[in-house]
Design a protein around this motif. Structure first.
Motif, PDB file in Angstrom:
ATOM      1  N   GLY A   1     -46.416 -30.560 -16.839  1.00 37.51           N
ATOM      2  CA  GLY A   1     -45.249 -31.420 -16.809  1.00 37.51           C
ATOM      3  C   GLY A   1     -43.985 -30.800 -17.371  1.00 37.51           C
ATOM      4  N   GLU A   2     -44.031 -29.522 -17.753  1.00 37.32           N
ATOM      5  CA  GLU A   2     -42.836 -28.874 -18.284  1.00 37.32           C
ATOM      6  C   GLU A   2     -41.819 -28.607 -17.176  1.00 37.32           C
ATOM      7  OE1 GLU A   2     -43.220 -25.686 -21.018  1.00 37.32           O
ATOM      8  OE2 GLU A   2     -45.034 -26.492 -21.945  1.00 37.32           O
ATOM      9  N   VAL A   3     -42.309 -28.400 -15.976  1.00 37.41           N
ATOM     10  CA  VAL A   3     -41.450 -28.297 -14.799  1.00 37.41           C
ATOM     11  C   VAL A   3     -41.859 -29.429 -13.874  1.00 37.41           C
ATOM     12  CG1 VAL A   3     -40.814 -26.893 -12.810  1.00 37.41           C
ATOM     13  CG2 VAL A   3     -41.172 -25.804 -15.026  1.00 37.41           C
ATOM     14  N   SER A   4     -40.939 -30.373 -13.679  1.00 39.08           N
ATOM     15  CA  SER A   4     -41.303 -31.574 -12.931  1.00 39.08           C
ATOM     16  C   SER A   4     -40.257 -32.000 -11.914  1.00 39.08           C
ATOM     17  CB  SER A   4     -41.542 -32.738 -13.905  1.00 39.08           C
ATOM     18  OG  SER A   4     -40.365 -32.970 -14.690  1.00 39.08           O
ATOM     19  N   ASN A   5     -39.132 -31.309 -11.871  1.00 39.34           N
ATOM     20  CA  ASN A   5     -38.073 -31.665 -10.930  1.00 39.34           C
ATOM     21  C   ASN A   5     -37.200 -30.429 -10.693  1.00 39.34           C
ATOM     22  OD1 ASN A   5     -36.405 -31.485 -13.246  1.00 39.34           O
ATOM     23  ND2 ASN A   5     -36.658 -33.676 -13.652  1.00 39.34           N
ATOM     24  N   ALA A   6     -36.163 -30.594  -9.914  1.00 39.31           N
ATOM     25  CA  ALA A   6     -35.314 -29.457  -9.561  1.00 39.31           C
ATOM     26  C   ALA A   6     -34.616 -28.872 -10.779  1.00 39.31           C
ATOM     27  CB  ALA A   6     -34.296 -29.882  -8.507  1.00 39.31           C
ATOM     28  N   ALA A   7     -34.125 -29.723 -11.660  1.00 42.18           N
ATOM     29  CA  ALA A   7     -33.385 -29.234 -12.824  1.00 42.18           C
ATOM     30  C   ALA A   7     -34.268 -28.397 -13.737  1.00 42.18           C
ATOM     31  CB  ALA A   7     -32.784 -30.410 -13.590  1.00 42.18           C
ATOM     32  N   SER A   8     -35.483 -28.880 -14.008  1.00 43.86           N
ATOM     33  CA  SER A   8     -36.369 -28.126 -14.901  1.00 43.86           C
ATOM     34  C   SER A   8     -36.874 -26.856 -14.220  1.00 43.86           C
ATOM     35  CB  SER A   8     -37.538 -29.001 -15.370  1.00 43.86           C
ATOM     36  OG  SER A   8     -38.248 -29.563 -14.276  1.00 43.86           O
ATOM     37  N   ALA A   9     -37.064 -26.893 -12.904  1.00 46.14           N
ATOM     38  CA  ALA A   9     -37.465 -25.674 -12.179  1.00 46.14           C
ATOM     39  C   ALA A   9     -36.361 -24.626 -12.250  1.00 46.14           C
ATOM     40  CB  ALA A   9     -37.784 -26.010 -10.730  1.00 46.14           C
ATOM     41  N   GLU A  10     -35.114 -25.042 -12.077  1.00 45.85           N
ATOM     42  CA  GLU A  10     -34.003 -24.093 -12.161  1.00 45.85           C
ATOM     43  C   GLU A  10     -33.907 -23.475 -13.552  1.00 45.85           C
ATOM     44  OE1 GLU A  10     -29.145 -24.111 -11.978  1.00 45.85           O
ATOM     45  OE2 GLU A  10     -30.226 -25.576 -10.752  1.00 45.85           O
ATOM     46  N   ARG A  11     -34.084 -24.300 -14.596  1.00 42.74           N
ATOM     47  CA  ARG A  11     -34.034 -23.766 -15.966  1.00 42.74           C
ATOM     48  C   ARG A  11     -35.150 -22.762 -16.200  1.00 42.74           C
ATOM     49  NH1 ARG A  11     -32.928 -29.191 -17.302  1.00 42.74           N
ATOM     50  NH2 ARG A  11     -35.103 -29.541 -17.895  1.00 42.74           N
ATOM     51  N   TRP A  12     -36.361 -23.116 -15.771  1.00 36.32           N
ATOM     52  CA  TRP A  12     -37.514 -22.247 -16.004  1.00 36.32           C
ATOM     53  C   TRP A  12     -37.328 -20.904 -15.300  1.00 36.32           C
ATOM     54  CZ3 TRP A  12     -42.013 -23.095 -18.895  1.00 36.32           C
ATOM     55  CH2 TRP A  12     -43.022 -22.146 -18.730  1.00 36.32           C
TER      56      TRP A  12
ATOM     57  N   LEU B   1     -40.518 -17.683  -6.653  1.00 36.84           N
ATOM     58  CA  LEU B   1     -40.795 -18.724  -7.643  1.00 36.84           C
ATOM     59  C   LEU B   1     -40.281 -20.082  -7.165  1.00 36.84           C
ATOM     60  CD1 LEU B   1     -40.098 -16.923 -11.045  1.00 36.84           C
ATOM     61  CD2 LEU B   1     -42.254 -17.221  -9.820  1.00 36.84           C
ATOM     62  N   VAL B   2     -39.136 -20.095  -6.516  1.00 38.16           N
ATOM     63  CA  VAL B   2     -38.628 -21.344  -5.938  1.00 38.16           C
ATOM     64  C   VAL B   2     -39.607 -21.872  -4.900  1.00 38.16           C
ATOM     65  CG1 VAL B   2     -36.839 -22.325  -4.453  1.00 38.16           C
ATOM     66  CG2 VAL B   2     -36.187 -20.926  -6.422  1.00 38.16           C
ATOM     67  N   SER B   3     -40.144 -20.983  -4.075  1.00 40.59           N
ATOM     68  CA  SER B   3     -41.118 -21.402  -3.068  1.00 40.59           C
ATOM     69  C   SER B   3     -42.351 -22.018  -3.706  1.00 40.59           C
ATOM     70  CB  SER B   3     -41.517 -20.198  -2.210  1.00 40.59           C
ATOM     71  OG  SER B   3     -42.514 -20.550  -1.273  1.00 40.59           O
ATOM     72  N   ALA B   4     -42.804 -21.443  -4.826  1.00 36.82           N
ATOM     73  CA  ALA B   4     -43.944 -22.010  -5.549  1.00 36.82           C
ATOM     74  C   ALA B   4     -43.619 -23.410  -6.059  1.00 36.82           C
ATOM     75  CB  ALA B   4     -44.341 -21.097  -6.708  1.00 36.82           C
ATOM     76  N   ALA B   5     -42.408 -23.574  -6.577  1.00 31.07           N
ATOM     77  CA  ALA B   5     -41.998 -24.885  -7.081  1.00 31.07           C
ATOM     78  C   ALA B   5     -41.892 -25.907  -5.956  1.00 31.07           C
ATOM     79  CB  ALA B   5     -40.663 -24.762  -7.818  1.00 31.07           C
ATOM     80  N   VAL B   6     -41.366 -25.490  -4.819  1.00 30.04           N
ATOM     81  CA  VAL B   6     -41.247 -26.394  -3.672  1.00 30.04           C
ATOM     82  C   VAL B   6     -42.624 -26.897  -3.252  1.00 30.04           C
ATOM     83  CG1 VAL B   6     -40.718 -26.469  -1.197  1.00 30.04           C
ATOM     84  CG2 VAL B   6     -39.069 -25.494  -2.809  1.00 30.04           C
ATOM     85  N   ARG B   7     -43.614 -26.025  -3.289  1.00 32.77           N
ATOM     86  CA  ARG B   7     -44.954 -26.400  -2.843  1.00 32.77           C
ATOM     87  C   ARG B   7     -45.714 -27.226  -3.876  1.00 32.77           C
ATOM     88  NH1 ARG B   7     -47.541 -20.825  -1.733  1.00 32.77           N
ATOM     89  NH2 ARG B   7     -45.686 -19.990  -2.750  1.00 32.77           N
ATOM     90  N   PHE B   8     -45.498 -26.963  -5.167  1.00 26.03           N
ATOM     91  CA  PHE B   8     -46.405 -27.510  -6.175  1.00 26.03           C
ATOM     92  C   PHE B   8     -45.778 -28.591  -7.041  1.00 26.03           C
ATOM     93  CE2 PHE B   8     -49.252 -26.841 -10.033  1.00 26.03           C
ATOM     94  CZ  PHE B   8     -50.365 -27.431  -9.440  1.00 26.03           C
ATOM     95  N   VAL B   9     -44.425 -28.666  -7.182  1.00 21.90           N
ATOM     96  CA  VAL B   9     -43.865 -29.730  -8.034  1.00 21.90           C
ATOM     97  C   VAL B   9     -44.197 -31.118  -7.488  1.00 21.90           C
ATOM     98  CG1 VAL B   9     -41.706 -30.736  -8.869  1.00 21.90           C
ATOM     99  CG2 VAL B   9     -42.105 -28.278  -9.120  1.00 21.90           C
ATOM    100  N   PRO B  10     -43.964 -31.416  -6.207  1.00 17.24           N
ATOM    101  CA  PRO B  10     -43.273 -30.645  -5.167  1.00 17.24           C
ATOM    102  C   PRO B  10     -41.786 -30.994  -5.130  1.00 17.24           C
ATOM    103  CG  PRO B  10     -44.302 -32.566  -4.174  1.00 17.24           C
ATOM    104  CD  PRO B  10     -44.587 -32.644  -5.659  1.00 17.24           C
ATOM    105  N   LEU B  11     -41.023 -30.120  -4.456  1.00 13.82           N
ATOM    106  CA  LEU B  11     -39.604 -30.347  -4.227  1.00 13.82           C
ATOM    107  C   LEU B  11     -39.335 -30.316  -2.729  1.00 13.82           C
ATOM    108  CD1 LEU B  11     -38.124 -27.832  -6.843  1.00 13.82           C
ATOM    109  CD2 LEU B  11     -38.470 -30.291  -7.167  1.00 13.82           C
TER     110      LEU B  11
END
Length: 210
Positions: free
Chosen positions: A34-45, A145-155
């Motif tokens: 849950g540390e990365v859960s949306n676009a804003a936290s993904a961008e920060r990470w 890494l963005v692609s990973a976030a898009v698939r798994f957050v998901p975004l």
């Protein structure tokens, strides 16, 4: 656009068979916690990984490979800088796949080395400006890494592309700085990212290798 630049863009594209899509660089653990859960936290990470972690470190290694530094020494340093078994696996497996495919395409005998060194040994003869090579390589790393976030957050796909666009100024900044940085400027402070990579090694349910 030069043929050399087109070659580099091809080598760094998602279609190039390094298997980059299978690696999340510890991001999968951060998402599962849950540390990365949306676009804003993904961008920060991802921004922190670029600025304080492997993004900057690998860019400096790549810059020195492009400038003719001893590649075996750089490869040893790249391995020593890997903070976990999975991160070592990530850079070595992708580097070996990159070297094998560029060898087949160019007819050169490029031995397997960690990814930033492998990219440097292949790209050096292209004669491209060092900051340009670094920026494109950093962009490819961030895009994965963005692609990973898009698939798994998901975004959503648009959210993912907005993250990547927002990271462009940082990519340019790191590329400029790393292009002239000495090797002893290498240092990582992305401790949460390193811990995420370590904890991913024992994560029971996962879809990424790292």
């Amino acid at each position: 656009m030069s043929r050399a630049l087109l070659s580099l863009v091809q080598w760094l594209s998602p279609a190039f068979p390094t298997g980059a899509f299978a690696y999340s660089h510890g991001l999968e653990w951060a998402i599962s916690e849950g540390e990365v859960s949306n676009a804003a936290s993904a961008e920060r990470w991802i921004g922190d990984i670029l600025r304080f972690g492997a993004g900057r470190t690998d860019a400096i290694l790549l810059a020195h490979a492009l400038k003719g530094h001893d590649l075996d020494d750089l490869a040893d340093l790249a391995r020593a800088l890997a903070p976990s078994a999975e991160r070592l696996r990530e850079t070595e497996e992708q580097g070996a796949a990159f070297a094998a495919t560029t060898s087949a395409l160019t007819g050169r005998n490029l031995p397997p080395r960690p990814l930033p060194v492998a990219v440097g040994q292949a790209a050096a003869p292209l004669g491209l400006a060092v900051p340009e090579v670094l920026a494109l390589t950093l962009h490819a790393f961030a895009a994965n890494l963005v692609s990973a976030a898009v698939r798994f957050v998901p975004l959503g796909q648009t959210e993912g592309q907005a993250i990547l666009a927002a990271l462009h100024p940082l990519v340019e900044e790191i590329a400029r700085e790393a292009a002239v940085a000495p090797l002893d400027a290498i240092g990582s402070a992305a401790l949460r990212g390193d811990l995420a990579a370590m904890r991913h090694e024992t994560q029971e349910v996962r879809i990424f290798k790292t």
